[in-house]
Write a protein that holds these residues in place. Structure first.
Motif, short mmCIF file in Angstrom:
data_model
loop_
_atom_site.label_atom_id
_atom_site.label_comp_id
_atom_site.label_asym_id
_atom_site.label_seq_id
_atom_site.Cartn_x
_atom_site.Cartn_y
_atom_site.Cartn_z
N THR A 316 0.84 -1.19 0.00
CA THR A 316 0.00 0.00 0.00
C THR A 316 0.88 1.24 0.00
O THR A 316 1.80 1.36 0.83
CB THR A 316 -0.92 0.01 1.24
OG1 THR A 316 -1.70 -1.19 1.25
CG2 THR A 316 -1.84 1.22 1.21
N ASP A 317 0.62 2.17 -0.94
CA ASP A 317 1.45 3.37 -1.00
C ASP A 317 1.00 4.40 0.04
O ASP A 317 0.07 4.15 0.82
CB ASP A 317 1.42 3.97 -2.41
CG ASP A 317 0.03 4.44 -2.84
OD1 ASP A 317 -0.84 4.60 -1.97
OD2 ASP A 317 -0.16 4.65 -4.06
N LYS A 321 -3.28 3.41 -1.57
CA LYS A 321 -3.65 2.64 -2.75
C LYS A 321 -2.72 1.44 -2.93
O LYS A 321 -1.51 1.55 -2.71
CB LYS A 321 -3.60 3.54 -3.99
CG LYS A 321 -4.60 4.67 -3.99
CD LYS A 321 -4.49 5.49 -5.26
CE LYS A 321 -5.50 6.63 -5.27
NZ LYS A 321 -5.41 7.44 -6.51
N LYS A 323 -0.33 -1.21 -4.73
CA LYS A 323 0.55 -1.22 -5.90
C LYS A 323 1.54 -2.38 -5.77
O LYS A 323 1.72 -2.94 -4.68
CB LYS A 323 1.29 0.10 -6.04
CG LYS A 323 2.35 0.34 -4.98
CD LYS A 323 3.16 1.60 -5.32
CE LYS A 323 4.33 1.78 -4.35
NZ LYS A 323 5.15 2.95 -4.70
#
Length: 408
Positions: A316-317, A321, A323
């Motif tokens: 999770t960035d 979100k 990725k």
């Protein structure tokens, strides 16, 4: 008068005692004596030895491992006069136990021996004017070795491919550029231990063709085939190669074995009593799958096989979100190998084999990325050196005509 008694000093290093007992197993009318301690008894170490050697009854001397006087007193209290021949293995125990035992048994003219851990060698220290070198003739199997250290082992179902097929697959795999098939590999690994139907086969068709892999049913893969293609093939190839190179018997090599061990600690925090749940805290059972284990010249080898040291993981960035990120898993692999290494005895040899080429991995058009990769790999290689773990990458495997020569 009984003919023989074999005396063993019990310590965490159990395999020298098992080797010596097996070496003398042909002696007639033999009894067994174990000099042990409360700590070794609580861990079950003596039982590991007797179970492995199938010893149904034995004499026990319980000593204070740090008291020379206590050890000498206990030895003098045992009636060694009942035995015609006394064979003493000094390899185990504490230094105090070893010194006291050597002094006592030399006084009564016993045969005193030491297992060096160097291939098949053991020494006769007394009697004689010089130390005599001997070669063991008794063999230790992989299950016996593991049992000596308290492990039980479960064999997993193996693949049906012959060595020639595995060698051919290895050749095809080394010729491809993994980065050219990233999407195929990603989809294949998402289906590990599951089948790939005809409607989804197009996702891996390019890779399967490049590897010249023939599935049972053309145009799809069953669960065994996806498992094989996602890494099991490599450990099968490594194991089959070593078996072929060294002419090992079936009980001298194990591929993909699951080992487990009941660990009963003899030191427990007081918090266990405060929580009132002692049962769940006393015994811990851990399972580990080992890719390849084998014994050659009484030396135990453990190999971890990784087709790649790179894994693509979902993270999770900062914005929350999901990725994908490329992760170097060599550190995780080293941690697992190092944590198990000490449990296999002082002389076990551990290796990690991978089809990642280290030089190619660190190369990058971005100099900062290349610098960071290089520094990270230097740290990991340093950790491997410190833990005495051999690292073998793709370039080393391709250049060598023998896998065993890469790890010995």
């Amino acid at each position: 008068m009984k003919q023989n008694i074999i005396v063993s000093l019990v310590s965490d290093q159990t395999i020298p005692n098992v080797q010596f007992i097996k070496e003398l197993s042909g002696l007639p009318d033999s009894g067994y004596l174990f000099m042990t301690t409360k700590g070794m008894e609580s861990k079950g170490v003596r039982r590991w030895i007797t179970d492995t050697c199938k010893i149904e009854s034995a004499e026990i001397i319980l000593v204070n491992e740090f008291s020379f006087d206590d050890i000498m007193s206990k030895l003098r209290g045992f009636n060694f006069g009942e035995y015609k021949n006394i064979h003493v293995n000094l390899t185990g125990g504490t230094k105090i136990m070893t010194l006291a035992a050597f002094e006592f048994f030399k006084q009564i003219e016993a045969g005193i021996f030491y297992v060096t851990g160097k291939e098949k060698e053991y020494l006769k220290l007394y009697p004689g004017n010089e130390v005599a070198q001997n070669q063991m003739t008794a063999k230790i199997s992989v299950p016996e070795y593991l049992s000596s250290y308290g492990f039980s082992v479960k064999k997993t179902e193996r693949c049906p491919y012959e060595y020639a097929q595995l060698k051919d697959f290895f050749g095809h795999y080394c010729k491809i550029k993994v980065e050219d098939y990233k999407d195929d590999f990603r989809f294949l690994y998402s289906k590990r231990k599951r089948k790939i139907s005809e409607k989804d086969f197009f996702n891996v068709e390019k890779l399967i063709s490049a590897l010249a892999f023939k599935s049972v049913k053309p145009g799809c893969l069953n669960t065994d085939e996806t498992t094989f293609l996602t890494g099991d093939w490599f450990e099968e190839y490594v194991g089959a190669s070593i078996k072929q190179e060294l002419s090992l018997g079936d009980d001298e090599l194990l591929i993909g074995g699951i080992i487990s061990k009941d660990v009963q600690p003899y030191v427990r925090n007081i918090h266990a009593e405060l929580l009132g749940n002692l049962t769940n805290l006393v015994i811990e059972k851990s399972d580990n799958e080992i890719d390849v284990m084998f014994i050659y010249n009484n030396q135990f080898y453990v190999i971890e096989c990784k087709t790649s040291i790179i894994d693509i993981r979902q993270i999770t960035d900062s914005a929350g979100k999901p990725k994908e990120k490329e992760i170097n898993i060599l550190g995780e692999t080293l941690y697992k190998a190092d944590s198990l290494k000490s449990k296999f005895g002082l002389f076990a040899k551990t290796s990690i084999l991978t089809l990642t080429d280290f030089q190619s991995y660190i190369k990058d058009s971005d100099q900062v990325v290349m610098h960071n990769k290089t520094k990270h790999m230097e740290v990991l290689i340093g950790r491997a050196n410190h833990s005495n773990i051999k690292l073998v990458d793709k370039s080393m495997l391709e250049k060598s005509s023998s896998i065993f020569n890469c790890i010995k």
